[in-house]
Write an enzyme that holds these catalytic residues in place. Structure first.
Site, PDB file in Angstrom:
ATOM      1  CB  THR A 133      -0.942   0.029   1.224  1.00  0.00           C
ATOM      2  OG1 THR A 133      -1.825  -1.069   1.120  1.00  0.00           O
ATOM      3  CG2 THR A 133      -1.753   1.291   1.311  1.00  0.00           C
ATOM      4  CB  THR A 144       0.155   1.142   5.172  1.00  0.00           C
ATOM      5  OG1 THR A 144       0.566  -0.173   4.784  1.00  0.00           O
ATOM      6  CG2 THR A 144       1.226   1.746   6.065  1.00  0.00           C
ATOM      7  N   GLY A 145      -1.623  -1.195   6.695  1.00  0.00           N
ATOM      8  CA  GLY A 145      -1.595  -2.229   7.731  1.00  0.00           C
ATOM      9  C   GLY A 145      -2.650  -3.261   7.466  1.00  0.00           C
TER      10      GLY A 145
HETATM   11  N1  ASP Z   1      -4.307  -1.916   4.297  1.00  0.00           N
HETATM   12  C1  ASP Z   1      -4.178  -2.720   3.110  1.00  0.00           C
HETATM   13  C2  ASP Z   1      -5.313  -3.705   3.013  1.00  0.00           C
HETATM   14  O1  ASP Z   1      -5.696  -4.244   4.023  1.00  0.00           O
HETATM   15  C3  ASP Z   1      -2.931  -3.507   3.083  1.00  0.00           C
HETATM   16  C4  ASP Z   1      -1.698  -2.762   3.295  1.00  0.00           C
HETATM   17  O2  ASP Z   1      -1.652  -1.692   3.900  1.00  0.00           O
HETATM   18  O3  ASP Z   1      -0.704  -3.300   2.825  1.00  0.00           O
HETATM   19  O4  ASP Z   1      -5.752  -3.989   1.915  1.00  0.00           O
END
Ligand code: ASP
Length: 313
Positions: free
Chosen positions: A179, A230-231
């Site tokens: 992300t 992000t997470g």
């Molecule tokens: N938050 C994003 C998701 O759950 C993933 C990420 O941040 O890498 O799709």
């Protein structure tokens, strides 16, 4: 002239120095630097925070190192299905798309939804029909094919796991979320935030994370702050993370730093939500908190040098 500022992220997670080669580290830093400069250039010329956010994210989407646009992870079926959202703080206008394929820059589609449709959130085929009508740039499947991402899918499929980008013991034991995102403050005092992702490797059944959800993965309000997350999306949705930071500032009068600390290092940790966010307030304060091992991140304020960080220290 009033100050301007920009911060970006390229994903959080277990990003270990020991798993990084100097060349790889250099490429990530260069990717972050290019994105910051793309946004900063617009802000320095007196441009809009919204345009700066879009430019920074487009640069990250065009870079195969990051899980968005070219470089988006693969679904269980071996496709790339992307999500993105954008919001501007002056009037709370927002646009978002989910489950789209073959669009070169999903963040531009989200911005077009905001500016040229009467809606906020478009999905799948409808969103792509809207993209076609508005002459957005499409790319063939091959453009999105990145061998490293395909190998990630094969390994995730083998163990039947749905995997955050670079998560959980991939080849080198590295774990990180993908992300990309950006937040910006322009010289007119306007804030904006945007986020773009390929989601999770091996995702099935139309799974959607927090990234395209206004209030969860993205939020901007000139009275408080601009946030991009992000997470582990499921936890970020349940915690309404981006809006929660804004609410703590608006209703409790907390500073950006205090609000971020509560949301990222207390509330998310309590429910097991791993990840981080980038945050910028109307005074130009920037916070880049994460509760994981690392987060690709960078920031630049007018008149100051750029900061680029990857690890915790
Ligand atoms: N938050 C994003 C998701 O759950 C993933 C990420 O941040 O890498 O799709």
């Amino acid at each position: 002239m009033k100050q301007h500022a920009i911060a970006i992220h390229g994903g959080a997670g277990t990003i270990l120095r020991s798993a990084m080669t100097p060349e790889k580290e250099q490429s990530y830093k260069k990717g972050l630097e290019d994105a910051i400069l793309a946004g900063d250039k617009i802000l320095a010329a007196g441009g809009d925070a919204l345009d700066a956010v879009e430019a920074a994210i487009r640069s990250l989407e065009d870079n195969p190192l990051f899980n968005a646009g070219k470089g988006a992870v693969f679904t269980h079926e071996g496709k790339n299905e992307m999500d993105a959202s954008i919001m501007q703080g002056k009037d709370l206008m927002a646009g978002a798309v989910t489950g789209i394929s073959n669009i070169r820059n999903p963040i531009t589609l989200a911005k077009t939804v905001m500016q040229k449709s009467e809606h906020v959130f478009l999905s799948g085929l409808g969103a792509m029909e809207f993209a076609e009508k508005n002459k957005l740039q499409f790319e063939p499947d091959e453009y999105f094919f990145v061998q490293m991402r395909y190998d990630q899918l094969l390994s995730a499929r083998e163990s039947d796991r749905i995997v955050m980008d670079h998560t959980d013991k991939l080849e080198n034991g590295e774990k990180k979320f993908g992300t990309v995102g950006a937040v910006a403050l322009d010289v007119h005092g306007n804030l904006a935030a945007g986020t773009s992702t390929g989601g999770m490797t091996n995702k099935k059944m139309g799974r959607i994370g927090d990234t395209p959800i206004i209030g969860a993965g993205t939020y901007a309000n000139n009275n408080t702050c601009a946030i991009s997350c992000t997470g582990h999306g499921e936890f970020f949705i349940r915690s309404v993370v981006a809006y929660d930071v804004s609410c703590l500032m608006e209703y409790k009068g907390l500073s950006l730093k205090e609000a971020c600390e509560i949301v990222v290092n207390q509330k998310l940790v309590k429910i097991g939500g791993e990840g981080g966010l980038i945050a910028l307030d109307a005074k130009g304060n920037i916070e880049l908190p994460f509760n994981s091992e690392g987060m690709y991140r960078a920031m630049k304020k007018s008149g100051s040098d750029m900061y680029i960080g990857i690890y915790k220290d």
